[in-house]
Design a protein around this motif. Structure first.
Motif, PDB file in Angstrom:
ATOM      1  N   ILE A 122       0.850  -1.204   0.000  1.00 35.23           N
ATOM      2  CA  ILE A 122       0.000   0.000   0.000  1.00 35.23           C
ATOM      3  C   ILE A 122       0.883   1.251   0.000  1.00 35.23           C
ATOM      4  CG2 ILE A 122      -1.723   1.295   1.332  1.00 35.23           C
ATOM      5  CD1 ILE A 122      -2.982  -1.166   0.328  1.00 35.23           C
ATOM      6  N   ALA A 123       1.920   1.235   0.857  1.00 34.44           N
ATOM      7  CA  ALA A 123       2.800   2.400   0.977  1.00 34.44           C
ATOM      8  C   ALA A 123       3.539   2.655  -0.345  1.00 34.44           C
ATOM      9  CB  ALA A 123       3.794   2.186   2.105  1.00 34.44           C
ATOM     10  N   ASN A 124       4.033   1.583  -0.978  1.00 35.95           N
ATOM     11  CA  ASN A 124       4.748   1.735  -2.244  1.00 35.95           C
ATOM     12  C   ASN A 124       3.840   2.334  -3.308  1.00 35.95           C
ATOM     13  OD1 ASN A 124       7.167   0.646  -1.378  1.00 35.95           O
ATOM     14  ND2 ASN A 124       6.534  -1.439  -1.831  1.00 35.95           N
ATOM     15  N   PHE A 125       2.629   1.787  -3.372  1.00 36.68           N
ATOM     16  CA  PHE A 125       1.669   2.234  -4.366  1.00 36.68           C
ATOM     17  C   PHE A 125       1.330   3.701  -4.131  1.00 36.68           C
ATOM     18  CE2 PHE A 125      -2.035   1.488  -7.076  1.00 36.68           C
ATOM     19  CZ  PHE A 125      -1.455   0.606  -7.975  1.00 36.68           C
ATOM     20  N   LEU A 173       4.206   6.054  -5.151  1.00 28.58           N
ATOM     21  CA  LEU A 173       4.318   6.285  -6.594  1.00 28.58           C
ATOM     22  C   LEU A 173       3.208   7.214  -7.071  1.00 28.58           C
ATOM     23  CD1 LEU A 173       5.312   2.740  -7.863  1.00 28.58           C
ATOM     24  CD2 LEU A 173       6.752   4.753  -7.654  1.00 28.58           C
ATOM     25  N   GLY A 174       2.034   7.152  -6.407  1.00 27.70           N
ATOM     26  CA  GLY A 174       0.927   8.011  -6.796  1.00 27.70           C
ATOM     27  C   GLY A 174       1.089   9.439  -6.307  1.00 27.70           C
ATOM     28  N   THR A 175       1.532   9.606  -5.054  1.00 28.45           N
ATOM     29  CA  THR A 175       1.511  10.947  -4.448  1.00 28.45           C
ATOM     30  C   THR A 175       2.881  11.589  -4.306  1.00 28.45           C
ATOM     31  OG1 THR A 175       1.747  10.082  -2.218  1.00 28.45           O
ATOM     32  CG2 THR A 175      -0.492  10.289  -3.060  1.00 28.45           C
ATOM     33  N   ARG A 176       3.955  10.797  -4.266  1.00 29.70           N
ATOM     34  CA  ARG A 176       5.320  11.282  -4.049  1.00 29.70           C
ATOM     35  C   ARG A 176       5.497  11.937  -2.687  1.00 29.70           C
ATOM     36  NH1 ARG A 176       8.605  11.363  -8.679  1.00 29.70           N
ATOM     37  NH2 ARG A 176       7.500  10.164 -10.240  1.00 29.70           N
ATOM     38  N   GLN A 177       4.648  11.596  -1.731  1.00 27.35           N
ATOM     39  CA  GLN A 177       4.850  12.147  -0.390  1.00 27.35           C
ATOM     40  C   GLN A 177       5.812  11.246   0.364  1.00 27.35           C
ATOM     41  OE1 GLN A 177       0.838  12.339   0.950  1.00 27.35           O
ATOM     42  NE2 GLN A 177       0.539  14.410   0.161  1.00 27.35           N
ATOM     43  N   ILE A 237      11.805   6.101  -4.944  1.00 31.74           N
ATOM     44  CA  ILE A 237      11.107   5.692  -6.170  1.00 31.74           C
ATOM     45  C   ILE A 237      11.454   4.254  -6.545  1.00 31.74           C
ATOM     46  CG2 ILE A 237      10.948   6.099  -8.636  1.00 31.74           C
ATOM     47  CD1 ILE A 237      11.272   9.047  -8.085  1.00 31.74           C
ATOM     48  N   PHE A 238      12.751   3.947  -6.581  1.00 31.00           N
ATOM     49  CA  PHE A 238      13.183   2.628  -7.049  1.00 31.00           C
ATOM     50  C   PHE A 238      12.728   1.525  -6.096  1.00 31.00           C
ATOM     51  CE2 PHE A 238      16.943   4.016  -9.927  1.00 31.00           C
ATOM     52  CZ  PHE A 238      16.018   4.529 -10.813  1.00 31.00           C
ATOM     53  N   SER A 239      12.814   1.797  -4.788  1.00 25.71           N
ATOM     54  CA  SER A 239      12.396   0.730  -3.879  1.00 25.71           C
ATOM     55  C   SER A 239      10.887   0.541  -3.966  1.00 25.71           C
ATOM     56  CB  SER A 239      12.850   1.011  -2.454  1.00 25.71           C
ATOM     57  OG  SER A 239      12.305   2.206  -1.992  1.00 25.71           O
ATOM     58  N   ALA A 240      10.141   1.619  -4.259  1.00 29.45           N
ATOM     59  CA  ALA A 240       8.693   1.470  -4.422  1.00 29.45           C
ATOM     60  C   ALA A 240       8.383   0.627  -5.658  1.00 29.45           C
ATOM     61  CB  ALA A 240       8.027   2.834  -4.523  1.00 29.45           C
TER      62      ALA A 240
END
Lengths: 243, 244
Positions: free
Chosen positions: A58-61, A64-68, A139-142
């Protein structure tokens, strides 16, 4: 601060009670006897590992969506706690399996999947350690986290398809296979206790990661201010003295 | 670098005038560039083939390579060799774009990031396919296994397995190119992800080596599913891989 101490005390009390319940309240298992009691910590740890890895996904997704950055912090918190939980599962499993099955390990679908899951999220944590730029790390780990999560059903499905052709040792079927009601209650207690501790750990790890990010930010700002100041005054004291 | 910058600046107005480079065309151009580079140096293919050969030879010491044993362990051995060779071969895919900062030039090119990834995937697919085309006959001779009569089906399995390997591997190569210790990191990221692919390709290949060879459709479908899942994921996530 007082609230946090209270929370930790509640978690400790829950865990002590769960340990007591698993050892003294839960009835003796007919064939496995004492060793079966490891079940009350093995199963909750397994469920909590899956919950933690789901939090990572969930956190990764969300990252990637919000960049927070907060989602990145949550991702690393979940992954670390999940890896600890699955390590517990992978250690308590063989301890139970050796007297009951007669072997420490078997390449059964569930065991193999848990092991591969452990490898995937350890790789996730290692990857973070090897990326220096914080933005790129996030970014990459997400991206890797999303790939890893997509892989989990494939791993489980392929192992089940593969191993069903061979006879397998009988596996304890979880809470639906004629579990004694008292056993069910004790399992629920220990599950609540483990989940409580896991939640506290994830929240704490999240806070630690936030502090670390704030510290990095401050250091970066301080360094750039020093560099700026140095650029504004081209003649430093030492240079003047040389003249 | 300055020349590259100017080139790409010249390129932008061109696209604005309507000479838009489509994704497929950009991928083809990139594929041609990769193939040309490889044709001139031959570094990647030589090392990959030799490495896979070393793995195959080493396995002959790990178990008795009689025909019956080979049929049991052969498919696994072959795919382990491909996986190891692939995870080494995919490393330079993005890493070698960094030495002259050509990755920045690629980023500035007015094409979609997926076209760049696709070009790389196609190039890596060609490299690994060539390595496999050399290795499979050598393996058949050394281990006394016969693939005659099942060549077409074997090619199908090899193609599906290689595609899955190359898609995930190229994405992870873009990730590990920016990391320290990238040569070690890529196999670490890639090999656990590929466990379902390994099981499926080994089982499908084993079904072709049985006394009555019959392709196991379940595993072929599984391989195709694996490819589709990760191809879609890379299509959705490739924007993140190539941004600055």
């Amino acid at each position: 601060m007082k609230g946090r101490i209270a929370l930790v005390l509640v978690a400790a009390a829950l865990m002590v009670f769960a340990g007591y319940a698993a050892l003294y309240i839960a009835p003796d298992e007919k064939t496995m006897h004492a060793i079966q009691r490891i079940f009350y910590f093995h199963v909750p740890s397994a469920i909590c590992a899956f919950i933690a890895f789901f939090v990572v996904f969930i956190a990764n997704f969300a990252y990637l969506g919000t960049r927070q950055p907060k989602w990145d912090w949550l991702g690393v918190a979940g992954a670390e706690v999940g890896v600890v939980c699955s390590t517990i599962v992978l250690i308590t499993g063989p301890i139970w399996a050796h007297p009951v099955w007669g072997i420490w390990w078997t390449w059964d679908a569930r065991l193999t999947s848990t092991f591969v899951l452990w490898l995937l999220y350890t790789a996730y944590l290692l990857l973070r350690g090897f990326l220096d730029d914080p933005q790129r790390k996030a970014i990459f780990s997400a991206v890797f986290g999303v790939f890893a999560f997509l892989d989990v059903p494939l791993v489980y499905f392929s192992n089940r398809l593969w191993r069903t052709q061979h006879p397998q040792p009988v596996i304890l079927g979880g809470s639906n296979s004629g579990l004694d009601p008292t056993m069910g209650k004790v399992l629920l207690i220990s599950f609540v206790a483990v989940l409580f501790i896991v939640a506290i750990l994830i929240v704490d790890r999240y806070r630690l990661e936030r502090l670390r990010a704030e510290y990095e930010e401050l250091r970066y700002r301080a360094e750039s201010r020093i560099a700026e100041a140095a650029a504004k005054t081209p003649r430093t004291v030492t240079e003047a003295r040389v003249e | 670098m300055a020349i590259l910058l100017r080139c790409s600046l010249n390129f932008v107005p061109l696209t604005a005038q309507g000479l838009k480079v489509t994704a497929a065309r950009a991928a083809t151009i990139l594929l041609a560039k990769e193939l040309r580079l490889e044709f001139r140096t031959r570094e990647l293919l030589t090392t990959t083939v030799i490495f896979a050969l070393v793995v195959v030879v080493l396995f002959s010491f790990a178990f008795e390579p009689t025909a019956a044993e080979s049929r049991r362990y052969g498919p696994g051995l072959l795919w382990i060799a491909f996986l190891f060779a692939g995870s080494l071969m995919l490393n330079p895919s993005f890493a070698r774009e960094q030495s002259n900062e050509t990755l920045d030039a690629l980023r500035m090119a007015p094409v979609s990031p997926f076209a760049i990834l696709l070009g790389k995937v196609c190039a890596n697919f060609v490299f690994l396919a060539v390595a496999e085309a050399i290795l499979v006959p050598v393996f058949a001779v050394l281990y006394n296994v016969s693939f005659s009569g099942v060549a077409g089906r074997l090619i199908l399995v090899l193609a599906l397995g290689t595609l899955g390997l190359v898609v995930t591997g190229t994405v992870f190569s873009a990730i590990s190119a920016h990391a320290r210790m990238r040569e070690l990191l890529l196999p670490l990221l890639l090999l656990p992800i590929l466990t379902p692919l390994l099981i499926a390709s080994v089982e499908a290949t084993a079904s072709l080596l049985a006394d009555q060879p019959e392709l196991d459709r379940t595993w072929v479908a599984f391989l195709a599913g694996f490819d589709i899942v990760f191809l879609t994921a890379s299509w959705l996530l490739c924007d993140y891989l190539l941004e600055e």
